[in-house]
Motif scaffolding. Structure first.
Motif, PDB file in Angstrom:
ATOM      1  N   TYR A 144     -32.210  -1.976  74.060  1.00 41.94           N
ATOM      2  CA  TYR A 144     -32.811  -2.970  73.184  1.00 41.94           C
ATOM      3  C   TYR A 144     -31.764  -3.593  72.259  1.00 41.94           C
ATOM      4  O   TYR A 144     -31.733  -4.812  72.084  1.00 41.94           O
TER       5      TYR A 144
ATOM      6  N   ARG B 145     -30.805  -7.472  72.325  1.00 42.49           N
ATOM      7  CA  ARG B 145     -30.991  -8.265  71.106  1.00 42.49           C
ATOM      8  C   ARG B 145     -29.710  -9.020  70.773  1.00 42.49           C
ATOM      9  O   ARG B 145     -29.743 -10.193  70.398  1.00 42.49           O
TER      10      ARG B 145
ATOM     11  N   HIS C 159     -29.355 -11.813  73.316  1.00 45.93           N
ATOM     12  CA  HIS C 159     -30.345 -12.855  73.030  1.00 45.93           C
ATOM     13  C   HIS C 159     -29.869 -13.734  71.875  1.00 45.93           C
ATOM     14  O   HIS C 159     -30.024 -14.945  71.911  1.00 45.93           O
TER      15      HIS C 159
ATOM     16  N   ARG D 195     -34.484 -12.618  77.527  1.00 46.43           N
ATOM     17  CA  ARG D 195     -35.676 -12.555  76.679  1.00 46.43           C
ATOM     18  C   ARG D 195     -36.766 -11.705  77.331  1.00 46.43           C
ATOM     19  O   ARG D 195     -37.373 -10.842  76.684  1.00 46.43           O
ATOM     20  N   GLN D 196     -36.993 -11.889  78.625  1.00 44.74           N
ATOM     21  CA  GLN D 196     -38.027 -11.125  79.321  1.00 44.74           C
ATOM     22  C   GLN D 196     -37.682  -9.650  79.367  1.00 44.74           C
ATOM     23  O   GLN D 196     -38.533  -8.794  79.134  1.00 44.74           O
TER      24      GLN D 196
ATOM     25  N   GLU E 265     -38.299  -8.103  76.006  1.00 44.88           N
ATOM     26  CA  GLU E 265     -39.734  -7.857  75.798  1.00 44.88           C
ATOM     27  C   GLU E 265     -40.199  -6.624  76.567  1.00 44.88           C
ATOM     28  O   GLU E 265     -40.999  -5.834  76.056  1.00 44.88           O
ATOM     29  N   ASP E 266     -39.713  -6.453  77.789  1.00 40.98           N
ATOM     30  CA  ASP E 266     -40.079  -5.286  78.599  1.00 40.98           C
ATOM     31  C   ASP E 266     -39.605  -3.983  77.949  1.00 40.98           C
ATOM     32  O   ASP E 266     -40.351  -3.001  77.879  1.00 40.98           O
TER      33      ASP E 266
ATOM     34  N   ALA F  73     -38.875  -3.564  74.765  1.00 40.91           N
ATOM     35  CA  ALA F  73     -39.625  -3.392  73.516  1.00 40.91           C
ATOM     36  C   ALA F  73     -40.992  -2.771  73.793  1.00 40.91           C
ATOM     37  O   ALA F  73     -41.424  -1.849  73.087  1.00 40.91           O
ATOM     38  N   TYR F  74     -41.667  -3.247  74.828  1.00 38.96           N
ATOM     39  CA  TYR F  74     -42.969  -2.692  75.207  1.00 38.96           C
ATOM     40  C   TYR F  74     -42.834  -1.208  75.572  1.00 38.96           C
ATOM     41  O   TYR F  74     -43.619  -0.370  75.116  1.00 38.96           O
TER      42      TYR F  74
ATOM     43  N   ASP G 240     -45.310  -2.005  67.220  1.00 34.95           N
ATOM     44  CA  ASP G 240     -44.308  -3.058  67.093  1.00 34.95           C
ATOM     45  C   ASP G 240     -42.917  -2.468  67.254  1.00 34.95           C
ATOM     46  O   ASP G 240     -42.695  -1.285  67.025  1.00 34.95           O
TER      47      ASP G 240
END
Length: 77
Positions: free
Chosen positions: A16, A20, A23, A33-34, A37-38, A40-41, A51
């Protein structure tokens, strides 16, 4: 609640943070970006949070060598 293995958490945190940085430095690459997000999830699911900021704090506290009494992650107002 199931707990992710510390090695998995360390890898997710490192991924991550790297994503980041990418990004922020790239012209909003859709792939970066995708993936961010993956990850982060996955961090949220792995730590039982909703969050990514809370997930990063929770993951770091579960890593070997973490000082659970350390409140340096708390904002001072």
């Amino acid at each position: 609640m199931l707990m992710a293995h510390p090695v998995v958490l360390r890898d997710l945190v490192e991924q991550y943070e790297t994503l980041r940085a990418l990004h922020a430095s790239e012209a909003d690459s859709e792939r970066v970006r995708q993936r961010m997000e993956d990850v982060a999830y996955t961090l949220c699911v792995s730590t039982g949070t909703r969050d990514v900021d809370a997930a990063m704090i929770a993951a770091r506290h579960r890593l070997p060598g973490a000082r659970t009494e350390d409140d340096s992650v708390l904002s001072r107002t």
